[in-house]
Design a protein around this motif. Sequence first.
Motif, PDB file in Angstrom:
ATOM      1  N   TYR A  68       0.828  -1.210   0.000  1.00 34.51           N
ATOM      2  CA  TYR A  68       0.000   0.000   0.000  1.00 34.51           C
ATOM      3  C   TYR A  68       0.863   1.261   0.000  1.00 34.51           C
ATOM      4  O   TYR A  68       0.515   2.255  -0.623  1.00 34.51           O
ATOM      5  CB  TYR A  68      -0.946   0.000   1.196  1.00 34.51           C
ATOM      6  CG  TYR A  68      -2.071   0.983   1.036  1.00 34.51           C
ATOM      7  CD1 TYR A  68      -3.227   0.619   0.350  1.00 34.51           C
ATOM      8  CD2 TYR A  68      -1.986   2.270   1.535  1.00 34.51           C
ATOM      9  CE1 TYR A  68      -4.265   1.513   0.177  1.00 34.51           C
ATOM     10  CE2 TYR A  68      -3.016   3.177   1.367  1.00 34.51           C
ATOM     11  CZ  TYR A  68      -4.154   2.783   0.687  1.00 34.51           C
ATOM     12  OH  TYR A  68      -5.179   3.681   0.508  1.00 34.51           O
ATOM     13  N   ALA A  69       1.996   1.207   0.686  1.00 38.56           N
ATOM     14  CA  ALA A  69       2.899   2.360   0.700  1.00 38.56           C
ATOM     15  C   ALA A  69       3.445   2.650  -0.701  1.00 38.56           C
ATOM     16  O   ALA A  69       3.704   3.805  -1.041  1.00 38.56           O
ATOM     17  CB  ALA A  69       4.047   2.122   1.676  1.00 38.56           C
ATOM     18  N   LEU A  70       3.598   1.614  -1.512  1.00 42.27           N
ATOM     19  CA  LEU A  70       4.095   1.788  -2.879  1.00 42.27           C
ATOM     20  C   LEU A  70       2.999   2.195  -3.855  1.00 42.27           C
ATOM     21  O   LEU A  70       3.277   2.880  -4.843  1.00 42.27           O
ATOM     22  CB  LEU A  70       4.739   0.481  -3.367  1.00 42.27           C
ATOM     23  CG  LEU A  70       5.979   0.031  -2.612  1.00 42.27           C
ATOM     24  CD1 LEU A  70       6.396  -1.363  -3.069  1.00 42.27           C
ATOM     25  CD2 LEU A  70       7.112   1.030  -2.773  1.00 42.27           C
ATOM     26  N   SER A  71       1.767   1.769  -3.611  1.00 41.85           N
ATOM     27  CA  SER A  71       0.639   2.040  -4.521  1.00 41.85           C
ATOM     28  C   SER A  71      -0.594   2.425  -3.707  1.00 41.85           C
ATOM     29  O   SER A  71      -1.589   1.697  -3.691  1.00 41.85           O
ATOM     30  CB  SER A  71       0.337   0.797  -5.366  1.00 41.85           C
ATOM     31  OG  SER A  71       1.446   0.404  -6.116  1.00 41.85           O
ATOM     32  N   PRO A  72      -0.553   3.565  -3.032  1.00 41.68           N
ATOM     33  CA  PRO A  72      -1.687   3.936  -2.171  1.00 41.68           C
ATOM     34  C   PRO A  72      -2.967   4.146  -2.968  1.00 41.68           C
ATOM     35  O   PRO A  72      -2.934   4.645  -4.092  1.00 41.68           O
ATOM     36  CB  PRO A  72      -1.229   5.236  -1.509  1.00 41.68           C
ATOM     37  CG  PRO A  72      -0.144   5.760  -2.366  1.00 41.68           C
ATOM     38  CD  PRO A  72       0.491   4.584  -3.039  1.00 41.68           C
ATOM     39  N   GLY A  73      -4.072   3.714  -2.381  1.00 34.55           N
ATOM     40  CA  GLY A  73      -5.378   3.915  -2.988  1.00 34.55           C
ATOM     41  C   GLY A  73      -5.802   2.831  -3.958  1.00 34.55           C
ATOM     42  O   GLY A  73      -6.844   2.946  -4.594  1.00 34.55           O
ATOM     43  N   PHE A  74      -5.029   1.752  -4.060  1.00 33.02           N
ATOM     44  CA  PHE A  74      -5.378   0.730  -5.058  1.00 33.02           C
ATOM     45  C   PHE A  74      -6.662  -0.012  -4.728  1.00 33.02           C
ATOM     46  O   PHE A  74      -7.173  -0.760  -5.550  1.00 33.02           O
ATOM     47  CB  PHE A  74      -4.229  -0.257  -5.291  1.00 33.02           C
ATOM     48  CG  PHE A  74      -3.958  -1.193  -4.145  1.00 33.02           C
ATOM     49  CD1 PHE A  74      -4.735  -2.318  -3.952  1.00 33.02           C
ATOM     50  CD2 PHE A  74      -2.906  -0.951  -3.287  1.00 33.02           C
ATOM     51  CE1 PHE A  74      -4.470  -3.187  -2.910  1.00 33.02           C
ATOM     52  CE2 PHE A  74      -2.634  -1.816  -2.241  1.00 33.02           C
ATOM     53  CZ  PHE A  74      -3.420  -2.932  -2.055  1.00 33.02           C
ATOM     54  N   GLU A  75      -7.209   0.197  -3.545  1.00 32.37           N
ATOM     55  CA  GLU A  75      -8.465  -0.462  -3.182  1.00 32.37           C
ATOM     56  C   GLU A  75      -9.679   0.284  -3.724  1.00 32.37           C
ATOM     57  O   GLU A  75     -10.802  -0.207  -3.625  1.00 32.37           O
ATOM     58  CB  GLU A  75      -8.564  -0.611  -1.661  1.00 32.37           C
ATOM     59  CG  GLU A  75      -8.997   0.632  -0.927  1.00 32.37           C
ATOM     60  CD  GLU A  75      -7.952   1.739  -0.805  1.00 32.37           C
ATOM     61  OE1 GLU A  75      -8.242   2.733  -0.139  1.00 32.37           O
ATOM     62  OE2 GLU A  75      -6.856   1.635  -1.371  1.00 32.37           O
ATOM     63  N   ASN A  76      -9.475   1.461  -4.279  1.00 28.47           N
ATOM     64  CA  ASN A  76     -10.586   2.280  -4.765  1.00 28.47           C
ATOM     65  C   ASN A  76     -11.045   1.862  -6.165  1.00 28.47           C
ATOM     66  O   ASN A  76     -10.265   1.343  -6.956  1.00 28.47           O
ATOM     67  CB  ASN A  76     -10.183   3.759  -4.783  1.00 28.47           C
ATOM     68  CG  ASN A  76      -9.955   4.274  -3.382  1.00 28.47           C
ATOM     69  OD1 ASN A  76     -10.695   3.955  -2.469  1.00 28.47           O
ATOM     70  ND2 ASN A  76      -8.910   5.056  -3.212  1.00 28.47           N
ATOM     71  N   ASN A  77     -12.310   2.109  -6.424  1.00 31.50           N
ATOM     72  CA  ASN A  77     -12.916   1.893  -7.742  1.00 31.50           C
ATOM     73  C   ASN A  77     -12.678   0.471  -8.239  1.00 31.50           C
ATOM     74  O   ASN A  77     -12.995  -0.481  -7.553  1.00 31.50           O
ATOM     75  CB  ASN A  77     -12.434   2.949  -8.725  1.00 31.50           C
ATOM     76  CG  ASN A  77     -12.753   4.338  -8.234  1.00 31.50           C
ATOM     77  OD1 ASN A  77     -13.824   4.572  -7.693  1.00 31.50           O
ATOM     78  ND2 ASN A  77     -11.811   5.251  -8.366  1.00 31.50           N
ATOM     79  N   GLU A  78     -12.118   0.309  -9.431  1.00 31.41           N
ATOM     80  CA  GLU A  78     -11.908  -1.036  -9.988  1.00 31.41           C
ATOM     81  C   GLU A  78     -10.762  -1.752  -9.288  1.00 31.41           C
ATOM     82  O   GLU A  78     -10.584  -2.943  -9.416  1.00 31.41           O
ATOM     83  CB  GLU A  78     -11.631  -0.964 -11.493  1.00 31.41           C
ATOM     84  CG  GLU A  78     -12.860  -0.669 -12.327  1.00 31.41           C
ATOM     85  CD  GLU A  78     -13.357   0.766 -12.120  1.00 31.41           C
ATOM     86  OE1 GLU A  78     -12.529   1.694 -12.117  1.00 31.41           O
ATOM     87  OE2 GLU A  78     -14.564   0.941 -11.949  1.00 31.41           O
ATOM     88  N   GLY A  79      -9.935  -1.000  -8.599  1.00 31.06           N
ATOM     89  CA  GLY A  79      -8.937  -1.578  -7.723  1.00 31.06           C
ATOM     90  C   GLY A  79      -7.648  -2.006  -8.373  1.00 31.06           C
ATOM     91  O   GLY A  79      -7.339  -1.687  -9.511  1.00 31.06           O
ATOM     92  N   GLY A  80      -6.905  -2.741  -7.600  1.00 31.59           N
ATOM     93  CA  GLY A  80      -5.622  -3.258  -8.037  1.00 31.59           C
ATOM     94  C   GLY A  80      -5.313  -4.526  -7.268  1.00 31.59           C
ATOM     95  O   GLY A  80      -6.008  -4.901  -6.322  1.00 31.59           O
TER      96      GLY A  80
END
Length: 127
Positions: free
Chosen positions: A83-95
């Motif tokens: 998460y520190a490397l890719s913050p916000g990846f849980e939003n919308n279509e996600g990651g």
Amino acid sequence: MTQVNDFYAQMLDSQRRAAEQRVETRAALLSDLRALGVASIEVEYEGYGDSGNVEDVVVTPDTITLTDELRRRVEDFGWDFAYALSPGFENNEGGYGELTWALEADKIDVSHSNRYIETDTTEHEGL
């Protein structure tokens, strides 16, 4: 303007403390996992629709079983690190992605993918 500066100062301080905590957690986990004879850990995570979680933790060698508490610590660390490397990846279509930690070398690799929707619109009026 002071409130904005205070907000950014607080945000930077929070990020600094989180980074320091990750370093401490990494060192503690490294010691605990090496003591068990773990060679590597893979943490698979996924997020979308404003939430997410760790999907799986794979331990090498597979003859080693982590305690529930140690597995939870590994999951939390893997999530926090990614998460520190890719913050916000849980939003919308996600990651989603995979964190691989080679314990002997203490080397972490993260492979991360973000999902998105692409739209191509064409309009024709007054023909």
